[in-house]
Design a protein around this motif. Sequence first.
Motif, PDB file in Angstrom:
ATOM      1  N   UNK A  10      48.689  37.862  54.509  1.00 42.88           N
ATOM      2  CA  UNK A  10      49.372  36.673  55.023  1.00 42.88           C
ATOM      3  C   UNK A  10      49.610  35.667  53.886  1.00 42.88           C
ATOM      4  N   UNK A  11      50.847  35.173  53.787  1.00 36.30           N
ATOM      5  CA  UNK A  11      51.177  34.216  52.730  1.00 36.30           C
ATOM      6  C   UNK A  11      50.468  32.886  52.988  1.00 36.30           C
ATOM      7  N   UNK A  12      49.771  32.389  51.965  1.00 38.71           N
ATOM      8  CA  UNK A  12      49.061  31.118  52.142  1.00 38.71           C
ATOM      9  C   UNK A  12      49.426  30.166  51.006  1.00 38.71           C
ATOM     10  N   UNK A  13      49.710  28.930  51.353  1.00 35.49           N
ATOM     11  CA  UNK A  13      49.985  27.879  50.368  1.00 35.49           C
ATOM     12  C   UNK A  13      48.716  27.041  50.246  1.00 35.49           C
ATOM     13  N   UNK A  14      48.152  27.021  49.074  1.00 36.82           N
ATOM     14  CA  UNK A  14      46.858  26.376  48.890  1.00 36.82           C
ATOM     15  C   UNK A  14      46.932  25.327  47.795  1.00 36.82           C
ATOM     16  N   UNK A  15      46.020  24.387  47.880  1.00 37.23           N
ATOM     17  CA  UNK A  15      45.934  23.346  46.869  1.00 37.23           C
ATOM     18  C   UNK A  15      44.671  23.556  46.058  1.00 37.23           C
ATOM     19  N   UNK A  16      44.775  23.374  44.764  1.00 38.83           N
ATOM     20  CA  UNK A  16      43.567  23.506  43.943  1.00 38.83           C
ATOM     21  C   UNK A  16      43.720  22.672  42.682  1.00 38.83           C
ATOM     22  N   UNK A  17      42.596  22.421  42.040  1.00 37.22           N
ATOM     23  CA  UNK A  17      42.627  21.793  40.716  1.00 37.22           C
ATOM     24  C   UNK A  17      42.825  22.911  39.697  1.00 37.22           C
ATOM     25  N   UNK A  18      43.421  22.610  38.523  1.00 32.36           N
ATOM     26  CA  UNK A  18      43.708  23.674  37.547  1.00 32.36           C
ATOM     27  C   UNK A  18      42.480  24.470  37.114  1.00 32.36           C
ATOM     28  N   UNK A  19      41.313  23.846  37.143  1.00 33.58           N
ATOM     29  CA  UNK A  19      40.112  24.550  36.688  1.00 33.58           C
ATOM     30  C   UNK A  19      39.303  25.189  37.804  1.00 33.58           C
TER      31      UNK A  19
ATOM     32  N   UNK B   1      34.290  24.052  33.935  1.00 40.36           N
ATOM     33  CA  UNK B   1      35.165  23.323  33.013  1.00 40.36           C
ATOM     34  C   UNK B   1      36.280  22.620  33.771  1.00 40.36           C
ATOM     35  N   UNK B   2      36.566  21.433  33.344  1.00 36.04           N
ATOM     36  CA  UNK B   2      37.702  20.750  33.946  1.00 36.04           C
ATOM     37  C   UNK B   2      38.954  21.044  33.120  1.00 36.04           C
ATOM     38  N   UNK B   3      40.016  21.455  33.794  1.00 31.38           N
ATOM     39  CA  UNK B   3      41.296  21.660  33.122  1.00 31.38           C
ATOM     40  C   UNK B   3      42.242  20.602  33.674  1.00 31.38           C
ATOM     41  N   UNK B   4      42.730  19.744  32.802  1.00 34.26           N
ATOM     42  CA  UNK B   4      43.577  18.636  33.258  1.00 34.26           C
ATOM     43  C   UNK B   4      44.962  19.157  33.629  1.00 34.26           C
ATOM     44  N   UNK B   5      45.518  20.001  32.765  1.00 35.19           N
ATOM     45  CA  UNK B   5      46.860  20.546  33.025  1.00 35.19           C
ATOM     46  C   UNK B   5      46.843  22.042  32.753  1.00 35.19           C
ATOM     47  N   UNK B   6      47.562  22.792  33.573  1.00 38.37           N
ATOM     48  CA  UNK B   6      47.563  24.257  33.463  1.00 38.37           C
ATOM     49  C   UNK B   6      48.975  24.765  33.287  1.00 38.37           C
ATOM     50  N   UNK B   7      49.142  25.712  32.373  1.00 41.12           N
ATOM     51  CA  UNK B   7      50.460  26.309  32.173  1.00 41.12           C
ATOM     52  C   UNK B   7      50.305  27.826  32.019  1.00 41.12           C
ATOM     53  N   UNK B   8      51.229  28.562  32.628  1.00 43.62           N
ATOM     54  CA  UNK B   8      51.197  30.027  32.483  1.00 43.62           C
ATOM     55  C   UNK B   8      52.557  30.479  31.946  1.00 43.62           C
ATOM     56  N   UNK B   9      52.739  30.345  30.621  1.00 46.44           N
ATOM     57  CA  UNK B   9      54.047  30.678  30.037  1.00 46.44           C
ATOM     58  C   UNK B   9      54.362  32.166  30.168  1.00 46.44           C
ATOM     59  N   UNK B  39      35.968  19.522  28.871  1.00 44.20           N
ATOM     60  CA  UNK B  39      37.251  19.249  29.524  1.00 44.20           C
ATOM     61  C   UNK B  39      38.374  19.812  28.650  1.00 44.20           C
ATOM     62  N   UNK B  40      39.270  20.554  29.279  1.00 39.69           N
ATOM     63  CA  UNK B  40      40.408  21.150  28.569  1.00 39.69           C
ATOM     64  C   UNK B  40      41.653  20.342  28.943  1.00 39.69           C
ATOM     65  N   UNK B  41      42.297  19.778  27.938  1.00 41.26           N
ATOM     66  CA  UNK B  41      43.453  18.921  28.216  1.00 41.26           C
ATOM     67  C   UNK B  41      44.610  19.742  28.779  1.00 41.26           C
ATOM     68  N   UNK B  42      44.906  20.833  28.124  1.00 39.97           N
ATOM     69  CA  UNK B  42      45.992  21.717  28.568  1.00 39.97           C
ATOM     70  C   UNK B  42      45.525  23.158  28.417  1.00 39.97           C
ATOM     71  N   UNK B  43      45.387  23.848  29.523  1.00 37.17           N
ATOM     72  CA  UNK B  43      45.006  25.260  29.495  1.00 37.17           C
ATOM     73  C   UNK B  43      46.254  26.125  29.487  1.00 37.17           C
ATOM     74  N   UNK B  44      46.346  27.017  28.503  1.00 40.65           N
ATOM     75  CA  UNK B  44      47.515  27.891  28.396  1.00 40.65           C
ATOM     76  C   UNK B  44      47.086  29.309  28.768  1.00 40.65           C
ATOM     77  N   UNK B  45      47.443  29.708  29.970  1.00 42.34           N
ATOM     78  CA  UNK B  45      47.043  31.011  30.509  1.00 42.34           C
ATOM     79  C   UNK B  45      47.887  32.110  29.853  1.00 42.34           C
TER      80      UNK B  45
END
Lengths: 151, 262
Positions: A10-19, B1-9, B39-45
């Motif tokens: 099932x397709x789910x739209x989720x919110x998360x922090x980057x880490x 770890x906190x990642x402030x911004x994430x990018x997956x180029x 803390x990672x300012x910009x994580x490049x996946x």
Amino acid sequence: MNITMTVNGKLEHLECAPGDMLTEVLRNAGHVEVKKGCDTGNCGACTVLVDGKPVLSCSYLAARADGKEVTTIQGRVEEARRFARFLTAEGADQCGFCAPGFTLTVLAMREELPNPTETDIRHYLAGNLCRCSGYEGQIRAIRNYLEANHE
Amino acid sequence: MEIVEYSRPRSIDEALRLIRDRGGTPIAGAAWLRTNAKTMKLGVDLSELGLDFIRETASGVEIGAMTSYRRIETSEVLAQRFGGALGAAVCHVVGVQLRNIITIGGTAAGRYGFSDLNTVLAALGAKVVLYPNTVLDFAKYVEAGAEVPFLIEKFLLPARARAAFSQFRISESDFPVLNAAVAKTETGWRIAVGARPAATRLCPRAMAMLGREARPSDAAIAEAAAQATVELRFGSDIRASAEYREAILPALLRRAILEVRG
């Protein structure tokens, strides 16, 4: 950030922090069948399948799961119930906390290894810790389950 | 770890631009992020750059930086080469689920002391390619690092080398107490020792004792194994003392050399 993944078909739209790691994001979305065990990448309780491969969700970046197919034990519940009967027959399940992750790993092994030896089974399951059973019953259950699948 | 911004180029050029121009931090397997308090300012996946490959080339074998341990462990190409030493080095790492996540590039970037894989790569005389075109000797890279910021693209392994990996750990899937890898390459014998608990190092004087002989004598092997304990420094940690590590090294090396010698 917003991510989209297919969870148990099932397709789910989720919110998360980057880490955020996948365990938390799935559990926050109601998938509490994903167990939070050691949370350091050692016990296997949090195992899910990502695009069919078993991974530790506590060590898998949730943002990376964007666009992928995630399967928890609820997505394989019929097979899990069938396997559980073999576990029960060997008295190999007690508190059950490790069972979702352990069972998903067994199902993944069955798909990856056509005829695993006992050594193969022990090696494949090395990342799933169980503090109740002592493992021997689990190994017997897996062998019986695999043999029954061959018949 | 906190990642402030994430990018997956989607391209390696874009990834390098983010790392160089915007101070991005490369994210490989990401398995250790959980236990890191920074803390990672910009994580490049790096997972969408097409760096997940193992391929044979005219000059040897190439392994992409984002190739998982599990893929290395199950690769038929690698099983037939180097005495299976690469597979032997990764198969002890926790479980299949973690080995599906962690990558050769992440391990190399971390230059971890506990790494089994880095020890085998050093013994094989592997090269590490920093995108776009910087080629470094892997053993020297582990020792000195590289100028930051950089992006590991792939690893180059020789076409022919016999190798063996030897290790001691208190329990399966724990970190190693000590590891060693030995290879007989076209340029001669190579010996690397890791988890001392510091990162892997070559043993040049012990390597010289074995020379270019295909079948060194038992006496030469014992001498080289003893020499390695003299030229390396050992440390103590929760798993073992420096003295213990030094005491078991000759046995690990003898086993590995004999396995390669046949």
